[in-house]
Design an enzyme around this catalytic site. Structure first.
Site, short mmCIF file in Angstrom:
data_model
loop_
_atom_site.label_atom_id
_atom_site.label_comp_id
_atom_site.label_asym_id
_atom_site.label_seq_id
_atom_site.Cartn_x
_atom_site.Cartn_y
_atom_site.Cartn_z
CG HIS A 84 -2.09 0.89 1.11
ND1 HIS A 84 -3.33 0.53 1.54
CD2 HIS A 84 -2.24 2.13 0.59
CE1 HIS A 84 -4.19 1.51 1.31
NE2 HIS A 84 -3.53 2.50 0.72
CG LEU A 85 1.24 4.11 -3.50
CD1 LEU A 85 1.27 5.59 -3.19
CD2 LEU A 85 1.53 3.93 -4.98
CG HIS A 86 2.89 4.63 3.04
ND1 HIS A 86 3.01 3.30 2.72
CD2 HIS A 86 3.85 4.90 3.95
CE1 HIS A 86 4.01 2.77 3.42
NE2 HIS A 86 4.54 3.73 4.18
CG PHE A 87 3.76 10.23 -1.16
CD1 PHE A 87 4.85 10.67 -1.90
CD2 PHE A 87 2.71 9.61 -1.83
CE1 PHE A 87 4.89 10.49 -3.27
CE2 PHE A 87 2.74 9.43 -3.20
CZ PHE A 87 3.83 9.87 -3.93
#
Length: 167
Positions: free
Chosen positions: A119-122
């Protein structure tokens, strides 16, 4: 010798901080915030929450709601919503914590250091001039000047006033 106490870190060390089963970015559609989960803001597309184990005070995570592992899998609406929320997050952090700058980044994939690769996240990490002290350099320890619950309470009113992003 003086002792530096950080008892809140023991749950991380012992891996007992399991406040949520599954992905930390999974919330029911009706949930727009949750102090227990450190969720400051969530609309139909994206969300912002405090990092439970921050690199610095006010360390935010911004992610799409949908499970997406790669930037190329984002829809144009998700991409736009995430970038808008990163911008708003920086503005809110500037208003309340007055950092001198930010580190904003994405670790894409496990090999690149992503702790939650599926789950990509910045990350938005506030930084302050001359805030590098000996303890980080010599002992690989970070000092956070404010309890995370206090940071949530400080930032939440500003996040709750953000108009939902158009989808």
């Amino acid at each position: 010798m003086k002792t530096l106490w950080a008892p809140w870190r023991i749950s991380y060390i012992l891996d007992q901080e399991k406040t949520k089963q599954g992905c930390i970015f999974d919330f029911a559609a009706a949930v727009s915030s949750s102090k227990k989960d450190l969720l400051l803001y969530r609309d139909s597309t994206a969300q912002a929450l405090l990092n439970r184990f921050p690199y610095a005070n006010g360390h935010l995570l911004v992610a799409p709601n949908r499970h997406v592992a790669d930037l190329t899998d984002l829809t144009p609406a998700e991409h736009s919503a995430i970038m808008s929320l990163i911008t708003k997050g920086c503005s809110i952090l500037r208003q309340h914590l007055k950092p001198d700058g930010f580190n904003i980044g994405l670790n894409l994939g496990k090999t690149a250091g992503a702790g939650i690769a599926e789950h990509l996240h910045f990350h938005i990490v506030p930084r302050w001039e001359d805030d590098h002290n000996f303890i980080t350099v010599t002992a690989d320890i970070r000092t956070i000047p404010q309890h995370i619950d206090e940071t949530f309470d400080l930032l939440f009113p500003s996040f709750s006033s953000i108009a939902p992003a158009a989808t």
